[in-house]
Each structure stands twice: as C-alpha cells, then as structure tokens.
Design a protein around this motif. Sequence first.
Motif, PDB file in Angstrom:
ATOM      1  N   LYS A 247     -12.353   3.310   1.664  1.00 12.25           N
ATOM      2  CA  LYS A 247     -11.879   2.049   2.223  1.00 12.25           C
ATOM      3  C   LYS A 247     -12.730   1.663   3.425  1.00 12.25           C
ATOM      4  O   LYS A 247     -12.973   2.487   4.299  1.00 12.25           O
ATOM      5  CB  LYS A 247     -10.425   2.240   2.661  1.00 12.25           C
ATOM      6  N   GLN A 248     -13.206   0.444   3.433  1.00  8.15           N
ATOM      7  CA  GLN A 248     -13.920   0.014   4.633  1.00  8.15           C
ATOM      8  C   GLN A 248     -13.166  -1.113   5.304  1.00  8.15           C
ATOM      9  O   GLN A 248     -12.572  -1.971   4.643  1.00  8.15           O
ATOM     10  CB  GLN A 248     -15.359  -0.376   4.315  1.00  8.15           C
ATOM     11  N   ILE A 249     -13.183  -1.065   6.640  1.00  4.89           N
ATOM     12  CA  ILE A 249     -12.358  -1.999   7.408  1.00  4.89           C
ATOM     13  C   ILE A 249     -13.149  -3.252   7.767  1.00  4.89           C
ATOM     14  O   ILE A 249     -14.286  -3.169   8.205  1.00  4.89           O
ATOM     15  CB  ILE A 249     -11.872  -1.332   8.711  1.00  4.89           C
TER      16      ILE A 249
ATOM     17  N   GLN B  26      -6.732  -7.538  10.029  1.00  2.00           N
ATOM     18  CA  GLN B  26      -7.538  -6.347   9.793  1.00  2.00           C
ATOM     19  C   GLN B  26      -7.311  -5.934   8.352  1.00  2.00           C
ATOM     20  O   GLN B  26      -6.176  -5.708   7.924  1.00  2.00           O
ATOM     21  CB  GLN B  26      -7.123  -5.236  10.740  1.00  2.00           C
TER      22      GLN B  26
ATOM     23  N   TYR C  45      -8.086  -5.675  -1.569  1.00  2.00           N
ATOM     24  CA  TYR C  45      -7.988  -5.827  -0.122  1.00  2.00           C
ATOM     25  C   TYR C  45      -6.630  -5.310   0.337  1.00  2.00           C
ATOM     26  O   TYR C  45      -5.604  -5.647  -0.244  1.00  2.00           O
ATOM     27  CB  TYR C  45      -8.132  -7.298   0.260  1.00  2.00           C
TER      28      TYR C  45
ATOM     29  N   GLY D 237      -8.510  -3.669   4.881  1.00  4.57           N
ATOM     30  CA  GLY D 237      -9.274  -2.607   4.248  1.00  4.57           C
ATOM     31  C   GLY D 237      -9.768  -3.089   2.895  1.00  4.57           C
ATOM     32  O   GLY D 237      -9.034  -3.734   2.166  1.00  4.57           O
TER      33      GLY D 237
ATOM     34  N   GLU E  53      -8.473   6.680   1.034  1.00  2.37           N
ATOM     35  CA  GLU E  53      -8.811   6.261   2.390  1.00  2.37           C
ATOM     36  C   GLU E  53     -10.315   6.333   2.634  1.00  2.37           C
ATOM     37  O   GLU E  53     -10.879   5.513   3.351  1.00  2.37           O
ATOM     38  CB  GLU E  53      -8.102   7.158   3.415  1.00  2.37           C
TER      39      GLU E  53
ATOM     40  N   SER F  55      -3.969  -4.612   6.430  1.00  2.00           N
ATOM     41  CA  SER F  55      -3.299  -3.644   7.298  1.00  2.00           C
ATOM     42  C   SER F  55      -2.775  -4.275   8.575  1.00  2.00           C
ATOM     43  O   SER F  55      -1.863  -3.743   9.198  1.00  2.00           O
ATOM     44  CB  SER F  55      -4.206  -2.445   7.593  1.00  2.00           C
TER      45      SER F  55
ATOM     46  N   GLU G 233       0.827  -1.192   0.000  1.00  3.66           N
ATOM     47  CA  GLU G 233       0.000   0.000   0.000  1.00  3.66           C
ATOM     48  C   GLU G 233       0.868   1.250   0.000  1.00  3.66           C
ATOM     49  O   GLU G 233       0.623   2.213  -0.724  1.00  3.66           O
ATOM     50  CB  GLU G 233      -0.895  -0.035   1.248  1.00  3.66           C
TER      51      GLU G 233
END
Lengths: 252, 252
Positions: A40-42, A114, A62, A116, A37, A65, A21
């Motif tokens: 982006k959904q976590i 985790q 994907y 994104g 950002e 992170s 990234e």
Amino acid sequence: MSRARDSGSVEYFFNSQSLREDQLFQDMLPEAVKAFEAMKQIVLYPEGSMIFAEGQRPRGVYLLSQGRANLVMRPKGKRARIIRIAEQGEMLGLSATISGEPYEVTAETLTPCQVGFIKRDDFLSLLREQPETCFRVAQLLGQSIHESYERFPLFDKTLPASAKLAHLILSWCAGGEETDEGIRLRLPLTHEQIARMIGTSRETVTRAFGEFRRKQIIQLEGATLLILNLAELESVAKSCQRSQKLSCLRNF
Amino acid sequence: MSRARDSGSVEYFFNSQSLREDQLFQDMLPEAVKAFEAMKQIVLYPEGSMIFAEGQRPRGVYLLSQGRANLVMRPKGKRARIIRIAEQGEMLGLSATISGEPYEVTAETLTPCQVGFIKRDDFLSLLREQPETCFRVAQLLGQSIHESYERFPLFDKTLPASAKLAHLILSWCAGGEETDEGIRLRLPLTHEQIARMIGTSRETVTRAFGEFRRKQIIQLEGATLLILNLAELESVAKSCQRSQKLSCLRNF
DNA sequence: TCCCAATTGTGACGCAGGTCACGTTCGACT
DNA sequence: AGTCGAACGTGACCTGCGTCACAATTGGGA
C-alpha cells in the motif's frame, strides 16, 4: 468552503457497511494483513481533487484512511448525481479493479484526504495467493450489491420527492442517538447536496423539510436533526405516490 | 397468456453478459466443473411461478438452463419494477448467496423454466476448495456491479421518458442484425413491460414509440424493430431533459 | 462588531407525464 | 370466418416539481 457544516468530528451514519477496510481485515491471517499493508502506498489529496473518474481504466483500489469523498456520476451536461458519500475506512474502486471494467463512478475529495493505493496487478496477485482474502472480497462485493439495491428507492422516479427524502432520513437513523423526544442526529449536508442524492431540486428539498416540520415529524436546530415521529416518517417514505383522491371520489 | 410475442426461438440481446454460467466455467479446471455439476439439482418451474422472492434468506444459486425469467422489485402497493430479464444460461441469486444478505429481487418465470439449483452451503464450500473458481466469481460480481451502473440512466428521474426509451433500445442494438437500412432486431416485449423497465406508464411508451416513428428514427413491423437513424437515437438518449428554451431566450 | 458569501425560504409559472377513458387492431382459438 | 381478450393508439385533464427570481438567515473571518 462554506459554513461550519462539517466542523468538528462529524460521524456519518449512512455510509457503506461493507466496503470497509476493517471488514476485509477481519478474519484475515496476520501475514496476509502484513502483505496487504506492504504494497500500500500513501497519497495525499487536497480538498476538491479527484481520486479517480468514471470511465477510466482501473489503476487499483483506494483505501480512504482519512477524510471524506463524494462518489458521483455525471451524466454529461447535467448536475452530478451523488451516489454515496464515502467515509474514512472505505475501499473505493474495488469492483472495477477486480473486474477490469472502468470505474463506474467519480470519486472527489470533500475534505483533504489521506488515501492508501494498491496497484491493480499487486492486488490481483494478492487475491490469487490468498484464497481466504479472495473469498472475503467476494463476500464484500456481494454485500455491496445488496447495499446498492437498498439505495434503489432514492432513484425511483415514481416516488414523490418527500418520500425519497424520508427514505434518506430513515437510512441515517441507525447512527442517531435515542432521546426521549426522538432520534437526534447531526446533518452535515446542505439541501443542495441532499437534492443531488435523491435526484431532485434544492427548492424541493427545502419545501419537503418545511412540510415535515409543519407536520411535527422532524425538528431542525442548525445542523442537528431531531426525529419526533418516526412512524409518520416511515409512512411518508412508503407513501405510494400520487394521491388516489380522484379515484376515491369517483366512487360516490 | 397473450399474443404470440414470444413464439419461436426468441433471442434477447439485453441480457447480462456477466452472470452467465458459461462465463464461470470458462477457465475452470475440468474437475472443478465436474464438482459443480455434481451438486446441481434440476428443478422445473411452470410459467408464472416464483423462483425466489426479495427479502428471503438465500437458499443458494439458481442456474437458469431453460426458459426466461423476470427479475423485479415490488415496492409494496406499487406496480413491480422490472430490473432485468434473465435468459437461459444466467446465474441468479449469486450475490445474495455469497454475502448471506437476503435476495435483492424477485425472480418469476416468464416461460416454463428448467433450473439448476445449488445449495448455499455446497456452493460456499466449493468456493473455498477452489480458489480459482472463487476468484472467477469475484470477477463476475464486479462485472455485474458494472452492468447495474450502466442500467442507471433507466432509473434516473431527470431524464425524459423518450430518452430512457432510447437508452433501452440502444442497449439492445448490440444483438441486432445489421442491414443496409439499419439495425434490425426482434422486440418480444409489450409496451407495458417496457414501461416497467424504464419506470414510466404504458401510454407514455406508446407515445414515445410513435414519436420515434414520426421522426423516422425507427420502424416497427409487428415485433420486429428496425433502427433507421442510430445517430438521432443516440442524441435523443442524451437529450439532457427539460428544454432550456427559456434561459436561452432571456439572453436577448 | 460588521460584512459577505453561502445557505435557506417562498411565491409564480410552465410543462412532462401520470391517469382515465375510450376506440382500434391484432392474433389465437373455435 | 367469427369471437374475444390482449395489446396498441390517442385525446383530455390535472398535478408534482423543475426553474426562475428574490427575500431572509446564518456564521466565519476581517
């Protein structure tokens, strides 16, 4: 799962240099990063769950992170082949998302992760709005192709198993720590996993390690690997398969 | 060189679908195409010459407008592995030119070739000026990655040689001609070349073809291949390696 | 501390296929 | 038609390694 192979802050050395990234963000305009950002959904994945599977129509990219994930191909009915292990910071599913082809590999979390997620449509329209980003992505894809060709020897049948193992170890050296005895690095993988990375059996990996130890090429203490004789390791990696002994003998 | 394997207007079926010049031009604005053409310079290569070699710093992209070229990797000291055979219309060296990494493969002409060349700087600045083209190129790279993963079984050691040959044949079927006996296609490759595409020996290819013929799966007349039993061929391609006979027997 | 499941280590055995050594067939060219 | 080199066909042999079976460690949790 398992023994303390992955306790502590393990750092992998053989991960992708390109599909990261931060590689993408570097040189990007601040507002571009912000737009990125924003969409982006976590999502959180427990250990051992699947992020996407090969053959699925691409939903989007994907961004890993936190955590570590396995990229595998599973020719049906056979043990899964580990293509690569993805570390935090990597982008997964980029090529499929862009081309629209199905995901080529399956991504499974090795630890809780985790992640994104950016939907395909969002990602594509972002690329169209931001030529700079689009260019950068093209570069990353190019690098990623280059990296897969570098991994090629690991898949080459004609190399003996020990040569492929040597190749793999060499690819880890970059991240090792130089000492006066040699290069020291952590090896948080089981023989079974290594076997599936170089397409051989667990027993063969064990035996190859044993052979390297006998030849004083490496030394193992728990999960720490010490490379004593780099030159010899390189020569094993190149060892151009089957012994030519017979042909040599015939000359007499 | 050789027998009349490649006389006449041979058409290959197993070439890249993605890295084609026309794929790039499609959807491109007319002036973009024009700019593209303008910076292209034509070079002629005799048969058996090298267009670029793996490891070289990328000079630019090559558009194979006439002729056929071999893309090979040569692990030193070993027989070259044929990655793919490029046909007229394909773009070569795209990923290296974009990423700046060295060419991953060596391109050698199999016939006299007419090749268009675009210098790296020119190509890159064209991409920056034309976001549409850049986006298209990113898509092509993504597709090209997908195609290389599809070729993966050919490199997988754990498959028996006959399965890999079956895979290769199946990848040609798309371009074949349907008849009531089966799919008919031209096979302008020697067993030696095929062997180097699936990482096995010439003799093994010969024997596998013989086996397929005995099983009435295929039929060969000169360079024409007739596929009699597609289903069986598919099942051979999947045949998940070593016979599990022993394990089965043990259950009794 | 002890226990247990996951790993690692090692011998035995079998077989797919690489390699060598030939013989055969094909097609281009004279 | 005859020649000659390239490609195909096939048997013999041998080796790397997959597979099975079982022993020996290892380290985390009770």
